[in-house]
Design an enzyme around this catalytic site. Structure first.
Site, mmCIF file in Angstrom:
data_model
loop_
_atom_site.group_PDB
_atom_site.id
_atom_site.type_symbol
_atom_site.label_atom_id
_atom_site.label_comp_id
_atom_site.label_asym_id
_atom_site.label_seq_id
_atom_site.Cartn_x
_atom_site.Cartn_y
_atom_site.Cartn_z
ATOM 1 N N GLY A 447 0.789 -1.228 0.000
ATOM 2 C CA GLY A 447 0.000 0.000 0.000
ATOM 3 C C GLY A 447 0.816 1.270 0.000
ATOM 4 C CG ASP A 614 -3.748 -2.719 5.345
ATOM 5 O OD1 ASP A 614 -3.460 -3.687 4.629
ATOM 6 O OD2 ASP A 614 -3.488 -1.535 5.049
ATOM 7 C CD GLU A 620 -1.300 -4.701 17.765
ATOM 8 O OE1 GLU A 620 -0.274 -4.983 17.120
ATOM 9 O OE2 GLU A 620 -1.639 -3.544 18.011
ATOM 10 C CG HIS A 709 10.710 -4.511 9.582
ATOM 11 N ND1 HIS A 709 9.889 -3.499 10.027
ATOM 12 C CD2 HIS A 709 9.904 -5.581 9.403
ATOM 13 C CE1 HIS A 709 8.656 -3.946 10.110
ATOM 14 N NE2 HIS A 709 8.633 -5.206 9.727
#
Ligand code: GLN
Ligand code: ZN
Length: 769
Positions: A447, A614, A620, A709
Site C-alpha cells: 500500500g 489491513d 495483538e 524493516h
C-alpha cells in the site's frame, strides 16, 4: 485492623507516571543527545528535572506515596536487564566504555551490533526490549539507577516506593540469546536471579525504602503449574530475606486467577490488584481465597489504560468491599499511567463538555486522591466531587454523540447474511480470475510508498496555513502520478496509489469518521522516544462521506491495470485508538465496520476491483487469557466480514497482517473469508507459507519476499529462491509476490531496486513453470 481503621488509613498512590514531560522534553533531550547536540550532563539534568516535577505534582495533588524507578531513558525492561547485569555479549564493550551509550546501543543497535529485539508489553501499544538469556548468563546486581531515583524522591521529603519488574515476569518476558537453543527456558535461571534481587532489595532498604513494589503482570496470563511453583518459590525466597523492605507484588491487565492464591499465601506484606475491566473478577477471587488478612492491598480502581473518567460510586463500592478483605486498602491506578496521555487541560480543540468525560494521567491522579479521601474520611467529604462525577457520567450517557439512533438501529439490524459474500470462495476465485486477468504469481505491494520529507513538509505547511488545500492536493496528485508511473514501468500487476495523503493508517480514517476525537497533545509512549497520539473512539461511529474514493479513483484514471483500494480494518481501528468503556468492544467494532463497509462498497462502485482491508492488529488485541479468545475472535471476524461482505463475487478482497505468528488465530484468519492474504515472511524464510499449507489454508497467499524493516535490497536470486520456497508450500495458482509490509519508512532508491528485483524474480519463475 478493623475495617474502619483500615479505611482511615487509606492512602493514594500510582503505579507509575508518563515519562515524557508536558512538552515531550525527554524525547527532545534524548534525540538531541543522539545527534550530539545535547551533552550527557544536560540530558541527566533534564531527566532529573522531569522526575522531580512529576513527583512534586503527584504529591501536590495529594498522592501519599510516589513511585520511583518507573522513569526510564528508553524502557523499564531494558533497565531491569541493566539492574541484573544481563548485558548481551555483543554490547558489553560498549557498556563498559560508556554506560549511557552502551544502554542506547542495546536499545537501538549501532552500525556494527544489532539491538535487543523489541516486542509489545502484554496487550498494550507500549514496546519493551526483550531480555536475551542463556545457560551461561551470569547475573550481577547494579542497583544504581533504582537507588538514585529513590534518593532523589526521598530528598524532596516525599514518601516513595521503588517499582521494579519482578523476577518471574522478567524471566517470562526473556528469550534465548542468539546462539542458544530455542528450547532453552529462561525460567530455569530463577535460582541464579533471586540473589541479585535480594541484593537490590537490600540496597534499596539501606537507601531508605520502606516498601518496594515488584511488578508481576506476566502472572495474569494462563500459566502452567511449573510457572506458578516458580512464583511461589521466588516470593518465599524473597519474603524470608531478613534485610529487606516490605514487599508489594503488583499485577495488572487481567485477573491473577490461579496465581492469586499463590501470591496471597506468599510471605510478602502486600499485593496490588487491578479491579478494572477484565480484571474486575479479582474481587470475587480475592473473597474466595479469604482475602489478605493483615496485609496491604493496593486497589487499582482507576483504569490506567483508558482515557475515561472513573465511575466514583462503583469504585467506592469496590473499595468498601475490599476493606473487609485486607488489613489496609490503598487506592491506585490499575497499572502505570504510562499508557495514557498527560493532561486533558492541554487540549484546546475538544468541546469542553466532552473534555469533562476524559481523564488523562493528571486527572486520574486527582480521581485516585479523591477516592482515597472518600474512603478514609467518609463520602460526605467528597460530596461535591461525587455530584460532579455523576453529572459528567450522565452527560456522557445521554449525549447525542454517544447515542446516535441511526447508527444504533443500523447496527441492531445486522444479520449473518450481511457478513457473507454472495458466493463461496472457489466460485469467487474463478470470477476474479476472469475479471482481473492477472498472470500467475501476480506482483503487488502492501500500500504505502516512501513518505518522503517533501510529503511531510507539505502536510506541516498545510497545518501551519502556509500551503492551501489546493496546493497540498496538487502535491499529493503529483506524488500519486509518480508512484503509478514507477509501478507501470517496473511491471507490477496490481498497483496502489501509495497512500501519500495519509499521516497514519488509523488517524487518517479517524479524522474523517464522526464519533472519533483527535487530541493535540495526547502523546503516549510507543517505544523509546517514539510517541503516538491515538485517536479516541468517543461516540457512535458514522461516515459522513467517502474517505478514500477520490484518490483511488484518480490513481485508477492513470492506468489500465487494477489499482487496489486501501483501507484500515475495524479491529486495527480499535486496537490503535482509545476505546469506549461504556459498551462492549464488539459493539464499537460493528459500528466501525459498518462505516468501512460503506467505503468498500463505494470503492467498488467507483470501479475498484481489488480492495485491501489491513488488519495488522488482529493478533495483538487477543485477550491475555485463553478464556477470552473465542468471544474476541467472534466479534473481530464479524467486523471484518461485515466490512467486506457486501461486494460482488468478482471483486477481490485482500487483507494484510504484519507478522507471522499465527498459531492461535489461524482458524479465525480463515473465517475472515478474504480472497488474498499478505503477510510477513522474508525474515523467517517463508516459514509461514508452509505453516499455512500444513494447516490447509485454502486461499491465495502473498508471503513477503522483501524485508522492509531493513535497508537491504534483496537481489533477483534471493527473491527467486524465496519464491521457490513459497511454491513448495503453495501452488502457483494461489501464490502472490509482494513485500512484507508497506514501504512508507523506506527510501526511493531501495524501493525501486527491490521492486524491480521482485518483478524479475516473478517473471523468471513464471517462465520456468
Ligand atoms: N497499507 C499499509 C501500508 O502499506 C499497511 C501497513 C501495516 O500493515 N502496518 O503502509
Ligand atoms: Zn504490515
Amino acid at each position: 485492623m478493623t475495617s474502619r481503621s483500615a479505611a482511615a488509613a487509606a492512602r493514594a498512590t500510582v503505579h507509575g507516571y508518563p515519562r515524557q514531560g508536558p512538552n515531550r522534553e525527554l524525547k527532545k533531550a534524548i534525540e538531541g543527545y543522539w545527534k550530539g547536540r545535547v551533552g550527557a550532563d544536560a540530558l541527566r539534568t533534564t531527566a532529573a528535572g522531569l522526575r522531580r516535577d512529576n513527583w512534586q505534582q503527584l504529591a501536590g495533588a495529594g498522592v501519599h506515596e510516589v513511585p520511583t524507578g518507573d522513569f526510564s531513558y528508553y524502557d523499564h525492561v531494558l533497565d531491569t536487564s541493566v539492574m541484573v547485569g544481563a548485558i548481551p555479549a555483543r554490547h558489553r564493550a560498549a557498556v563498559a566504555a560508556d554506560p549511557l551509550d552502551g544502554y542506547f546501543a542495546m536499545a537501538r543497535g549501532t552500525q556494527d551490533v544489532a539491538p535487543l529485539e523489541m516486542t509489545k508489553w502484554f496487550d498494550t501499544n507500549y514496546h519493551y526490549l526483550v531480555p536475551e538469556l542463556g545457560p551461561d548468563t551470569v547475573f550481577a546486581a547494579d542497583s544504581g539507577q533504582q537507588v538514585g531515583q529513590l534518593t532523589e524522591a526521598l530528598g524532596l521529603g516525599l514518601a516513595a516506593r521503588p517499582v521494579l519488574v519482578g523476577p518471574v515476569t522478567y524471566l517470562l518476558l526473556a528469550k534465548p540469546a542468539p546462539g542458544v537453543a530455542a528450547g532453552f527456558d529462561p525460567l530455569t535461571l530463577l535460582d541464579r536471579l533471586l540473589p541479585v534481587y535480594a541484593e537490590v532489595l537490600a540496597d534499596l532498604r539501606a537507601a531508605g525504602a520502606d516498601w518496594v513494589q515488584l511488578d508481576e503482570p506476566a502472572l495474569v496470563q494462563d500459566r502452567s503449574p511449573a510457572v506458578l511453583n516458580a512464583a511461589a518459590r521466588a516470593y518465599r525466597d524473597l519474603g524470608t530475606l531478613t534485610d529487606r523492605p516490605q514487599l508489594l507484588v503488583a499485577s495488572y491487565f487481567d485477573r491473577l486467577g490461579e496465581a492469586l492464591p499463590v501470591l496471597a499465601k506468599a510471605p510478602v506484606e502486600g499485593l496490588a490488584l487491578d479491579f478494572t475491566g477484565a480484571a474486575a473478577g479479582n474481587l470475587k477471587d480475592l473473597a474466595a481465597v479469604g482475602g489478605l488478612p493483615g496485609k496491604r492491598l493496593i486497589a487499582g480502581v482507576v483504569n490506567g489504560r483508558n482515557v475515561w473518567i472513573n465511575h466514583y460510586e462503583k469504585s467506592l463500592a469496590t473499595l468498601g468491599t475490599l476493606l473487609g478483605l485486607a488489613g489496609r486498602v490503598d487506592v491506585s491506578s490499575s497499572c502505570s499511567l504510562l499508557h495514557v496521555p498527560l493532561d486533558t487541560g492541554a487540549e484546546r480543540d475538544i468541546d469542553p463538555q466532552i473534555a469533562r468525560w476524559l481523564a488523562f494521567a493528571r486527572q486520574k491522579t486527582t480521581e485516585i486522591v479523591t477516592l482515597a479521601r472518600g474512603l478514609a474520611r467518609g463520602t460526605d467529604t467528597i460530596a461535591a466531587e461525587l455530584a460532579a462525577n455523576r453529572a459528567d457520567l450522565s452527560s456522557r450517557a445521554g449525549s447525542a454523540l454517544t447515542h446516535d439512533p441511526a447508527v444504533r438501529s443500523r447496527a441492531a439490524a445486522v444479520t449473518d447474511a450481511d457478513g457473507r459474500r454472495s458466493q463461496p470462495y472457489a466460485e469467487r476465485a474463478a470470477a476474479q480470475r476472469a475479471h482481473l486477468g492477472l498472470p500467475l504469481l501476480p506482483t503487488t505491494t502492501i500500500g504505502s510508498f516512501p513518505q518522503t520529507a517533501e510529503l511531510r513538509t507539505a502536510r506541516a505547511e498545510l497545518r501551519a496555513g502556509r500551503l492551501d488545500a489546493e496546493g497540498y492536493e496538487e502535491r499529493i496528485s503529483a506524488e500519486i502520478r509518480e508512484v503509478l508511473a514507477f509501478q507501470e514501468k517496473a511491471g507490477i500487476d496490481v498497483l496502489v496509489h501509495g497512500e501519500p495523503e495519509r499521516n497514519d493508517m488509523v488517524q487518517y480514517f479517524a479524522e474523517q469518521l464522526t464519533g472519533y476525537l483527535a487530541t493535540q497533545h495526547g502523546w503516549v509512549q510507543s517505544y523509546g522516544t517514539r510517541y503516538v497520539r491515538p485517536p479516541i473512539l468517543a461516540g457512535d461511529i458514522s461516515r459522513p462521506g467517502p474517505m478514500t474514493v477520490r484518490w483511488t479513483r484518480y490513481a485508477q484514471s492513470l492506468t489500465e491495470r487494477p489499482v487496489k483500494g486501501m483501507l484500515t480494518g475495524p479491529v486495527t481501528m480499535l486496537a490503535w485508538s482509545f476505546v469506549r468503556d461504556d459498551q462492549p468492544l464488539g459493539d464499537t467494532a460493528r459500528q466501525v465496520a459498518l462505516a468501512l463497509r460503506d467505503e468498500v462498497n463505494d470503492l467498488e462502485a467507483a470501479g475498484t476491483s481489488v480492495i485491501q482491508v489491513d488488519e495488522p492488529a488482529l493478533r495483538e488485541t487477543l485477550p491475555l487469557r485463553a478464556a477470552g479468545h473465542a468471544e474476541y475472535l467472534a466479534w473481530a471476524t464479524e467486523a471484518f466480514r461485515l466490512t467486506t461482505g457486501g461486494v460482488r463475487p468478482d471483486t477481490q478482497i485482500h487483507t494484510h497482517m504484519c507478522y507471522a505468528e499465527f498459531g492461535d488465530i489461524l482458524r479465525a484468519i480463515e473465517h475472515l473469508d478474504a480472497d488474498v492474504i499478505s503477510l510477513e515472511a522474508a525474515r523467517s524464510h517463508m516459514q509461514v507459507a508452509s505453516e499455512l499449507a500444513t494447516a490447509g489454508y485454502p486461499r491465495e497467499v502473498g508471503p513477503g519476499v522483501y524485508d522492509i524493516h531493513s535497508p537491504r535490497v534483496p537481489d533477483v536470486a534471493e527473491a527467486t529462491a524465496l519464491l521457490r520456497k513459497g511454491l513448495d508450500a503453495i501452488p502457483a495458482e494461489r501464490l502472490w509476490v509482494n513485500p512484507d509490509c508497506g514501504l512508507k519508512t523506506r527510501g526511493w532508491p531501495e524501493v525501486r531496486a527491490a521492486l524491480e528485483n521482485l518483478v524479475a524474480a516473478a517473471r523468471e519463475i513464471r517462465g520456468s513453470l
